[in-house]
Design an enzyme around this catalytic site. Structure first.
Site, short mmCIF file in Angstrom:
data_model
loop_
_atom_site.label_atom_id
_atom_site.label_comp_id
_atom_site.label_asym_id
_atom_site.label_seq_id
_atom_site.Cartn_x
_atom_site.Cartn_y
_atom_site.Cartn_z
N THR A 24 0.83 -1.20 0.00
CA THR A 24 0.00 0.00 0.00
C THR A 24 0.87 1.25 0.00
OG1 THR A 24 -1.66 -1.21 1.26
CG2 THR A 24 -1.87 1.18 1.17
N TYR A 37 -13.22 -5.26 -1.90
CA TYR A 37 -14.27 -4.79 -2.80
C TYR A 37 -15.21 -5.92 -3.19
CZ TYR A 37 -16.78 -2.42 -6.50
OH TYR A 37 -17.78 -1.90 -7.29
N TYR A 72 -2.06 -10.28 5.52
CA TYR A 72 -2.23 -8.88 5.93
C TYR A 72 -3.70 -8.62 6.22
CZ TYR A 72 -1.88 -3.73 5.32
OH TYR A 72 -1.93 -2.37 5.47
N ARG A 108 -9.27 -0.99 5.08
CA ARG A 108 -9.06 -0.88 3.63
C ARG A 108 -9.85 -1.94 2.86
NH1 ARG A 108 -5.08 2.56 1.74
NH2 ARG A 108 -3.69 3.43 3.32
N LYS A 110 0.37 -9.72 9.49
CA LYS A 110 0.47 -8.28 9.71
C LYS A 110 -0.91 -7.83 10.14
CE LYS A 110 1.23 -3.77 7.55
NZ LYS A 110 1.45 -3.02 6.30
N ILE A 166 5.63 -3.93 10.74
CA ILE A 166 5.79 -3.60 9.32
C ILE A 166 5.40 -2.15 9.22
CG2 ILE A 166 5.06 -4.10 6.96
CD1 ILE A 166 4.63 -6.99 7.79
#
Length: 369
Positions: free
Chosen positions: A107, A170, A194, A199, A222, A261
């Protein structure tokens, strides 16, 4: 994003069975109940890794031990193409500060604004130039399982040490679909999952991670939900890194996280290493917190891009839809640098407030599709 060029697979003639054309009387066909052919699924088929990729392989345990991994920024030329000279300088500064790994095209690195050929090119470049000095973790995740498989195969072929995979965003799937998605990429090599619901719009529940932990290739998670979630993993011997720089100190020393991270380590890698390596240090954590809060007042990587440009280590070029922070915020950053100490930040130029006219915003950064 354009799909990567696929590979060919030779299947035995008996592998797929299709119904033979009906040869009887036409009138009798009406009495025959039609049945659709069974779908053929080829699971866990991956082409062999060439010698370079094999030689560059690392063990899952090696990745599990990394404490400071920087989600590295991707800088651009004025036309929006990769500025590899500036990129190499950023990675070298991470190595000099003794960061142990970099996430490429995540990202922060704006992998979502890249074509797949650009994406893989940057992973390959990082491996070829720095793979012997720092662990290269390629962000090859996608909301398309097919794209994730192809990108991950290519990343490991090109020698990345581990893959970072996000859950499909999405076009979200079910929890069973999450398991199927991750199980499609786990066989290829060391994998960090992750979880960032802010997001993706979907949390990965701990029971899913516990199920996937049966794979020898699951390195860890993460985690951006918070430190209580991290504690659930570390209590069950599942490695976790904090994905929240404002929580990483406590995650490391109070909740069992291996490390972080980090985005902030793009700017102050030495201080972030100290925070994660040298024991509890509430005063240092408090010292860098104004910088962390400044970085994330708008969605990442807007703050980071603005900061690195004002430090003079990258050109002030933004791929849209990202745009620089407004002038009052740019002035605030200069004051934060002075408060923490310019010597702790990357680069050697004086920090300065850039004018609006100094920034270049590129929209057509895809030359072709």
């Amino acid at each position: 994003m354009a799909m990567l060029k696929s590979y060919g697979a030779c299947l035995k003639e008996s592998a797929l069975q299709f119904p033979r054309p009906y040869s009887g009387d036409v009138n009798n066909r009406r009495n025959v109940k039609w049945k659709s052919p069974q779908a053929a699924a080829i699971s866990n088929f991956h082409p062999p890794i060439p010698s370079f990729g094999v030689q560059n392989r690392t063990s899952v345990d090696d990745i599990k031990s990394l404490r400071l991994i920087t989600a590295i920024k991707t800088p651009y030329h004025l036309d929006g193409s990769f500025d590899l000279e500036a990129y190499d300088a950023l990675v070298k500064m991470q190595i000099e500060a003794k960061a142990e790994g970099v996430v490429v095209a995540g990202t922060t690195g704006e992998g979502h604004l890249m074509r797949w050929d650009e994406h893989i090119k940057l992973i390959r470049h990082t491996v070829e130039h720095f793979g012997g000095s720092i662990k290269v973790i390629g962000n090859t995740g996608s909301n398309s399982t097919g794209e994730a498989i192809l990108a991950t195969e290519k990343g490991f072929v090109d020698g990345m040490h581990a893959a970072l995979h996000i859950n499909p965003y999405y076009g979200k799937t079910s929890l069973e679909g999450l398991v199927a998605h991750f199980e499609s990429v786990l066989p290829m090599g060391p994998t960090i999952i992750y979880n960032v619901p802010s997001r993706t719009g979907q949390d990965i529940p701990p029971r899913i991670i516990r199920s996937l932990a049966q794979s020898d290739n699951l390195v860890g998670v993460k985690e951006c939900v918070g430190n209580d979630r991290i504690k659930q993993y570390t209590d069950n011997r599942i490695v976790a890194w904090s994905g929240n720089d404002d929580e990483c100190h406590d995650a490391r020393w109070d909740f069992g996280a291996t490390g972080a991270i980090s985005v902030t380590s793009n700017l102050v890698p030495g201080l972030m290493r100290q925070l994660l390596f040298e024991g509890k240090n509430p005063s240092l954590n408090a010292k860098i917190m104004p910088l962390v809060n400044w970085l994330f007042q708008e969605p990442n990587p807007i703050g980071l891009n603005t900061a690195l440009a004002q430090l003079g280590v990258i050109k002030p070029v933004f791929r849209l839809p990202y745009v620089p922070l407004p002038r009052p915020k740019r002035e605030e950053f200069v004051n934060i640098v002075k408060e923490i100490g310019r010597e702790h930040f990357v680069g050697e130029k004086d920090v300065r407030v850039l004018d609006e006219k100094d920034f270049v915003k590129v929209d057509r950064y895809y030359i072709s599709l």
